[in-house]
Design a protein around this motif. Structure first.
Motif, PDB file in Angstrom:
ATOM      1  N   MET A 157      30.563  -6.532 -13.532  1.00  0.00           N
ATOM      2  CA  MET A 157      31.993  -6.696 -13.498  1.00  0.00           C
ATOM      3  C   MET A 157      32.532  -8.529 -13.543  1.00  0.00           C
ATOM      4  O   MET A 157      31.812  -9.548 -13.260  1.00  0.00           O
ATOM      5  N   LEU A 158      33.942  -9.097 -14.040  1.00  0.00           N
ATOM      6  CA  LEU A 158      34.289  -9.965 -14.122  1.00  0.00           C
ATOM      7  C   LEU A 158      35.363 -10.554 -13.845  1.00  0.00           C
ATOM      8  O   LEU A 158      36.358  -9.263 -13.350  1.00  0.00           O
ATOM      9  N   PHE A 159      35.402 -11.142 -12.448  1.00  0.00           N
ATOM     10  CA  PHE A 159      36.622 -11.729 -12.127  1.00  0.00           C
ATOM     11  C   PHE A 159      37.722 -12.621 -12.623  1.00  0.00           C
ATOM     12  O   PHE A 159      37.090 -13.945 -12.477  1.00  0.00           O
ATOM     13  N   LEU A 160      38.730 -12.916 -12.726  1.00  0.00           N
ATOM     14  CA  LEU A 160      39.297 -13.726 -13.819  1.00  0.00           C
ATOM     15  C   LEU A 160      40.701 -14.736 -12.477  1.00  0.00           C
ATOM     16  O   LEU A 160      41.146 -13.059 -12.058  1.00  0.00           O
ATOM     17  N   GLN A 161      40.030 -15.207 -12.184  1.00  0.00           N
ATOM     18  CA  GLN A 161      40.769 -15.173 -10.544  1.00  0.00           C
ATOM     19  C   GLN A 161      41.101 -16.846 -10.522  1.00  0.00           C
ATOM     20  O   GLN A 161      41.027 -17.967 -10.798  1.00  0.00           O
ATOM     21  N   GLY A 162      42.406 -17.144 -10.483  1.00  0.00           N
ATOM     22  CA  GLY A 162      43.255 -19.163  -9.952  1.00  0.00           C
ATOM     23  C   GLY A 162      43.023 -19.342  -8.681  1.00  0.00           C
ATOM     24  O   GLY A 162      42.526 -18.631  -7.851  1.00  0.00           O
ATOM     25  N   THR A 163      43.129 -20.474  -8.555  1.00  0.00           N
ATOM     26  CA  THR A 163      41.982 -20.974  -7.507  1.00  0.00           C
ATOM     27  C   THR A 163      43.453 -21.610  -6.585  1.00  0.00           C
ATOM     28  O   THR A 163      43.533 -21.638  -5.205  1.00  0.00           O
ATOM     29  N   ARG A 164      44.741 -21.111  -7.175  1.00  0.00           N
ATOM     30  CA  ARG A 164      45.606 -20.914  -6.356  1.00  0.00           C
ATOM     31  C   ARG A 164      46.304 -19.406  -5.663  1.00  0.00           C
ATOM     32  O   ARG A 164      47.216 -19.665  -5.142  1.00  0.00           O
ATOM     33  N   PRO A 175      31.624 -15.382  -1.364  1.00  0.00           N
ATOM     34  CA  PRO A 175      30.912 -15.255  -0.937  1.00  0.00           C
ATOM     35  C   PRO A 175      30.711 -13.439  -1.207  1.00  0.00           C
ATOM     36  O   PRO A 175      29.694 -13.268  -1.033  1.00  0.00           O
ATOM     37  N   VAL A 176      31.907 -12.620  -1.187  1.00  0.00           N
ATOM     38  CA  VAL A 176      31.955 -11.189  -1.420  1.00  0.00           C
ATOM     39  C   VAL A 176      30.718 -11.144  -2.857  1.00  0.00           C
ATOM     40  O   VAL A 176      30.322 -10.416  -3.263  1.00  0.00           O
ATOM     41  N   LEU A 183      25.686  -9.023 -10.997  1.00  0.00           N
ATOM     42  CA  LEU A 183      26.525  -7.649 -11.355  1.00  0.00           C
ATOM     43  C   LEU A 183      27.824  -8.442 -11.424  1.00  0.00           C
ATOM     44  O   LEU A 183      28.569  -8.100 -12.107  1.00  0.00           O
ATOM     45  N   ALA A 184      28.227  -9.385 -10.689  1.00  0.00           N
ATOM     46  CA  ALA A 184      29.222  -9.998 -10.901  1.00  0.00           C
ATOM     47  C   ALA A 184      29.063 -12.168 -11.772  1.00  0.00           C
ATOM     48  O   ALA A 184      28.488 -12.363 -10.990  1.00  0.00           O
ATOM     49  N   THR A 185      30.892 -11.948 -11.996  1.00  0.00           N
ATOM     50  CA  THR A 185      31.098 -13.376 -12.771  1.00  0.00           C
ATOM     51  C   THR A 185      32.472 -13.378 -12.315  1.00  0.00           C
ATOM     52  O   THR A 185      32.952 -12.815 -12.858  1.00  0.00           O
TER      53      THR A 185
END
Length: 228
Positions: A157-164, A175-176, A183-185
């Motif tokens: 899984m790839l998580f593309l996330q903004g810091t705001r 932590p999740v 498996l998580a990036t």
């Protein structure tokens, strides 16, 4: 060669037919089944920008409507209906682009419905999931309950996330994802919100931010394909 968008209809079990758009560039090396967010359908400007940007990077997309959006409703479908739409779209992409490695996910709500479907029963042929701003919790109501099902996802899984991002506080998200192990990036986009918008004081504009997001997306997909 030009890249044409093909309009499709996909039958969703017990929910009728929904519209879909297949965008396959001539040199495609993967396909992404791309679900929309809760408040805007597959033709929203942001969806168009992402699909076009991925096509420019050699990644085909199959965008589709959830049944409620197809009907013009503002109330999202119950999870079971949304999951059926995800499965139908994945099956359509697998049939039409059988020669391409298959990935799935989406923006916000669409990404979460895809991961829920995968957690319940693996999506046939899907190599990995890509989330464009995973909605960990409602704005102003921090919690990590919406991520519990991710422990049952057994593909990368790839998580593309903004810091705001107000829908995914990093002190809860990180932590999740750590618990998910290899498996998580997580790719953090500095100063970006849930829509990957940045303030002028960040020194960047939204186009530059989206280029970062899509470059990270394409690089991760290539890394997964190479591992196969």
């Amino acid at each position: 060669m030009t890249t044409d968008t093909q309009s499709l209809k996909i039958e969703v079990e017990h929910a009728g037919a929904v519209s879909a758009l297949l965008l396959r560039p001539p040199q495609a090396r993967a396909i992404y089944v791309f679900a929309h967010g809760a408040g805007a359908g597959m033709t929203h400007a942001s969806m168009e920008v992402i699909a076009a940007g991925l096509a420019a990077r050699g990644i085909a997309t199959l965008r589709y409507q959830f049944p409620y959006m197809e009907k013009g409703s503002k109330r999202p479908d119950p999870p079971g209906v949304a999951h059926a739409a995800v499965r139908a779209a994945v099956a359509e992409a697998a049939q039409r682009c059988a020669d391409l490695p298959l990935f799935a996910g989406g923006k916000s709500f669409g990404g979460r419905m895809t991961s829920q479907a995968q957690a319940i029963k693996p999506l046939a042929g899907v190599r990995g999931l890509v989330f464009l701003a995973f909605p960990l919790h409602p704005a102003g109501k921090p919690s990590s309950e919406r991520a519990t099902h991710l422990a049952d996802v057994q593909i990368p899984m790839l998580f593309l996330q903004g810091t705001r991002d107000a829908l995914a506080e990093l002190k809860l998200l990180e932590p999740v994802l750590k618990e998910l192990g290899s498996l998580a990036t997580l790719h953090l986009v500095k100063e970006a919100d849930h829509s990957f918008h940045v303030l002028a004081r960040s020194g960047r504009n939204d186009r530059e931010v989206m280029d970062e997001v899509l470059d990270a997306f394409a690089a991760w997909v290539d890394s997964i394909v190479r591992q196969a």
